[in-house]
Design a protein around this motif. Structure first.
Motif, mmCIF file in Angstrom:
data_model
loop_
_atom_site.group_PDB
_atom_site.id
_atom_site.type_symbol
_atom_site.label_atom_id
_atom_site.label_comp_id
_atom_site.label_asym_id
_atom_site.label_seq_id
_atom_site.Cartn_x
_atom_site.Cartn_y
_atom_site.Cartn_z
ATOM 1 N N SER A 253 80.726 -17.489 27.133
ATOM 2 C CA SER A 253 81.798 -16.631 27.658
ATOM 3 C C SER A 253 82.348 -15.782 26.518
ATOM 4 O O SER A 253 83.315 -16.162 25.849
ATOM 5 N N PHE A 254 81.708 -14.656 26.284
ATOM 6 C CA PHE A 254 82.103 -13.753 25.217
ATOM 7 C C PHE A 254 82.793 -12.524 25.814
ATOM 8 O O PHE A 254 82.425 -12.066 26.898
ATOM 9 N N PRO A 255 83.766 -11.975 25.109
ATOM 10 C CA PRO A 255 84.443 -10.782 25.623
ATOM 11 C C PRO A 255 83.561 -9.549 25.480
ATOM 12 O O PRO A 255 82.646 -9.519 24.642
ATOM 13 N N LYS A 256 83.836 -8.548 26.266
ATOM 14 C CA LYS A 256 83.142 -7.269 26.123
ATOM 15 C C LYS A 256 83.792 -6.510 24.977
ATOM 16 O O LYS A 256 85.007 -6.356 24.934
ATOM 17 N N VAL A 257 82.984 -6.069 24.031
ATOM 18 C CA VAL A 257 83.492 -5.320 22.884
ATOM 19 C C VAL A 257 83.384 -3.835 23.207
ATOM 20 O O VAL A 257 82.305 -3.339 23.535
ATOM 21 N N ALA A 258 84.502 -3.145 23.134
ATOM 22 C CA ALA A 258 84.518 -1.711 23.430
ATOM 23 C C ALA A 258 83.735 -0.950 22.368
ATOM 24 O O ALA A 258 83.956 -1.139 21.164
ATOM 25 N N GLU A 259 82.823 -0.099 22.821
ATOM 26 C CA GLU A 259 82.024 0.711 21.909
ATOM 27 C C GLU A 259 82.759 2.028 21.679
ATOM 28 O O GLU A 259 82.456 3.042 22.296
ATOM 29 N N THR A 260 83.718 2.005 20.774
ATOM 30 C CA THR A 260 84.568 3.164 20.531
ATOM 31 C C THR A 260 84.079 4.017 19.370
ATOM 32 O O THR A 260 84.702 5.026 19.035
ATOM 33 N N GLY A 261 82.991 3.614 18.743
ATOM 34 C CA GLY A 261 82.453 4.378 17.617
ATOM 35 C C GLY A 261 81.811 5.676 18.060
ATOM 36 O O GLY A 261 81.471 5.860 19.229
ATOM 37 N N THR A 262 81.624 6.567 17.108
ATOM 38 C CA THR A 262 80.985 7.853 17.406
ATOM 39 C C THR A 262 79.575 7.928 16.838
ATOM 40 O O THR A 262 78.910 8.954 16.964
ATOM 41 N N THR A 263 79.118 6.825 16.214
ATOM 42 C CA THR A 263 77.748 6.753 15.704
ATOM 43 C C THR A 263 77.139 5.424 16.140
ATOM 44 O O THR A 263 77.859 4.481 16.482
ATOM 45 N N LEU B 278 75.693 3.327 14.183
ATOM 46 C CA LEU B 278 76.073 2.313 13.192
ATOM 47 C C LEU B 278 77.463 1.765 13.481
ATOM 48 O O LEU B 278 77.685 0.550 13.412
ATOM 49 N N GLU B 279 78.400 2.634 13.814
ATOM 50 C CA GLU B 279 79.764 2.175 14.109
ATOM 51 C C GLU B 279 79.778 1.232 15.304
ATOM 52 O O GLU B 279 80.427 0.178 15.273
ATOM 53 N N ASN B 280 79.077 1.596 16.368
ATOM 54 C CA ASN B 280 79.076 0.753 17.571
ATOM 55 C C ASN B 280 78.369 -0.580 17.338
ATOM 56 O O ASN B 280 78.840 -1.631 17.785
ATOM 57 N N ALA B 281 77.240 -0.542 16.648
ATOM 58 C CA ALA B 281 76.518 -1.788 16.368
ATOM 59 C C ALA B 281 77.362 -2.705 15.491
ATOM 60 O O ALA B 281 77.385 -3.930 15.682
ATOM 61 N N THR B 282 78.086 -2.125 14.542
ATOM 62 C CA THR B 282 78.948 -2.917 13.666
ATOM 63 C C THR B 282 80.095 -3.543 14.444
ATOM 64 O O THR B 282 80.405 -4.731 14.267
ATOM 65 N N LEU B 283 80.741 -2.757 15.296
ATOM 66 C CA LEU B 283 81.845 -3.281 16.114
ATOM 67 C C LEU B 283 81.411 -4.527 16.873
ATOM 68 O O LEU B 283 82.093 -5.554 16.858
ATOM 69 N N LYS B 284 80.260 -4.424 17.548
ATOM 70 C CA LYS B 284 79.795 -5.538 18.382
ATOM 71 C C LYS B 284 79.416 -6.752 17.531
ATOM 72 O O LYS B 284 79.821 -7.879 17.834
ATOM 73 N N ALA B 285 78.647 -6.531 16.474
ATOM 74 C CA ALA B 285 78.174 -7.659 15.662
ATOM 75 C C ALA B 285 79.326 -8.382 14.987
ATOM 76 O O ALA B 285 79.398 -9.616 14.991
ATOM 77 N N VAL B 286 80.238 -7.631 14.406
ATOM 78 C CA VAL B 286 81.344 -8.241 13.659
ATOM 79 C C VAL B 286 82.279 -9.002 14.596
ATOM 80 O O VAL B 286 82.651 -10.155 14.321
ATOM 81 N N ASP C 165 72.638 -0.763 18.468
ATOM 82 C CA ASP C 165 73.085 0.342 19.306
ATOM 83 C C ASP C 165 71.975 1.365 19.224
ATOM 84 O O ASP C 165 71.466 1.658 18.138
ATOM 85 N N SER C 166 71.585 1.840 20.356
ATOM 86 C CA SER C 166 70.434 2.721 20.376
ATOM 87 C C SER C 166 70.586 3.727 21.497
ATOM 88 O O SER C 166 71.402 3.553 22.406
ATOM 89 N N GLY C 167 69.802 4.775 21.413
ATOM 90 C CA GLY C 167 69.882 5.772 22.458
ATOM 91 C C GLY C 167 68.875 6.878 22.269
ATOM 92 O O GLY C 167 68.097 6.889 21.311
ATOM 93 N N GLU D 186 72.350 15.054 22.738
ATOM 94 C CA GLU D 186 72.785 14.226 23.873
ATOM 95 C C GLU D 186 71.567 13.538 24.476
ATOM 96 O O GLU D 186 70.458 14.030 24.360
ATOM 97 N N PRO D 187 71.782 12.403 25.137
ATOM 98 C CA PRO D 187 73.036 11.683 25.335
ATOM 99 C C PRO D 187 73.504 10.875 24.120
ATOM 100 O O PRO D 187 74.649 10.445 24.075
ATOM 101 N N GLY D 188 72.650 10.625 23.137
ATOM 102 C CA GLY D 188 73.066 9.989 21.888
ATOM 103 C C GLY D 188 73.750 8.651 22.084
ATOM 104 O O GLY D 188 73.251 7.797 22.825
ATOM 105 N N VAL D 189 74.910 8.475 21.439
ATOM 106 C CA VAL D 189 75.606 7.187 21.507
ATOM 107 C C VAL D 189 76.117 6.881 22.910
ATOM 108 O O VAL D 189 76.503 5.747 23.198
ATOM 109 N N TYR D 190 76.099 7.889 23.779
ATOM 110 C CA TYR D 190 76.559 7.669 25.161
ATOM 111 C C TYR D 190 75.394 7.436 26.119
ATOM 112 O O TYR D 190 75.558 7.513 27.330
ATOM 113 N N SER D 191 74.217 7.117 25.584
ATOM 114 C CA SER D 191 73.010 7.005 26.406
ATOM 115 C C SER D 191 73.163 6.056 27.583
ATOM 116 O O SER D 191 72.752 6.370 28.698
#
Length: 198
Positions: free
Chosen positions: A34-44, A46-54, A68-70, A79-84
């Protein structure tokens, strides 16, 4: 086997990473607890993958791997990039995302090049700290007619360089040998093995 938690609920990603790593690691993903959903608020990526992993690594013992991939389409300015995964609005709606991609490409002149790439950034964290990150990409082009029933996401529309088939038409082992995730994992896997052997 060594435990490795993948910070995703996407079973396709988990299966792909597990297949690439082989039997050294016991791979699980967020559906195993039961893990929480981590908001992907990064713009790259690397930022999003770091948010989730940490964030997830603060809640469990052992290594956490996040990617994080796209898809980046040159004619659509990356586009769509980080919003894939949420290109059309809802997260993970592959059909809607592909439909939007086709609508956006249809607005362009018919002779517009449809060059694109899949990009992946992988972050490995433990105890709330980012330990390493790796990246990989695969060049190709977008085909307008969806083709193939393997894979997920934009795979039916992405034709990697050097192939006349889409990712969704290629056998899983072929895709796993050349995909953006495979190329990032080709760097992450030796790093993980070094930690195991240390």
């Amino acid at each position: 086997m060594h435990p490795l938690l993948i910070a995703t609920n996407n079973s396709h990603k988990t299966e792909e990473i597990a297949a690439i790593l082989g039997s050294t690691f016991q791979v699980k993903d967020l559906s195993s607890g039961s893990f929480p959903k981590v908001a992907e608020t990064g713009t790259t990526f690397l930022e999003n993958a770091t948010l989730k992993a940490v964030e997830i690594s603060k809640l469990t013992e052992g290594w956490v791997l996040s990617d994080d991939s796209g898809l980046e389409v040159d004619a659509l300015h990356g586009e769509p990039g980080v919003y894939s995964s949420r290109y059309a609005g809802s997260d993970g709606d592959d059909a809607a995302n592909n439909a939007k991609l086709m609508r956006e490409l249809a607005k362009l002149p018919s002779d517009t090049a449809r060059t694109a790439r899949f990009r992946c950034v992988i972050v490995i964290a433990k105890n709330g700290e980012r330990l390493a990150h790796f990246s990989g990409s695969v060049e190709g082009s977008i085909v307008l007619a969806s083709d193939g029933d393997h894979g997920f996401g934009y795979d039916p529309h992405f034709q990697p360089e050097g192939f006349d088939k889409t990712f969704a038409q290629l056998p899983t082992e072929v895709k796993n040998s050349l995909s953006h995730r495979a190329r990032a994992m080709a760097q992450a896997s030796p790093w993980l093995m070094e930690q195991v052997e240390a």
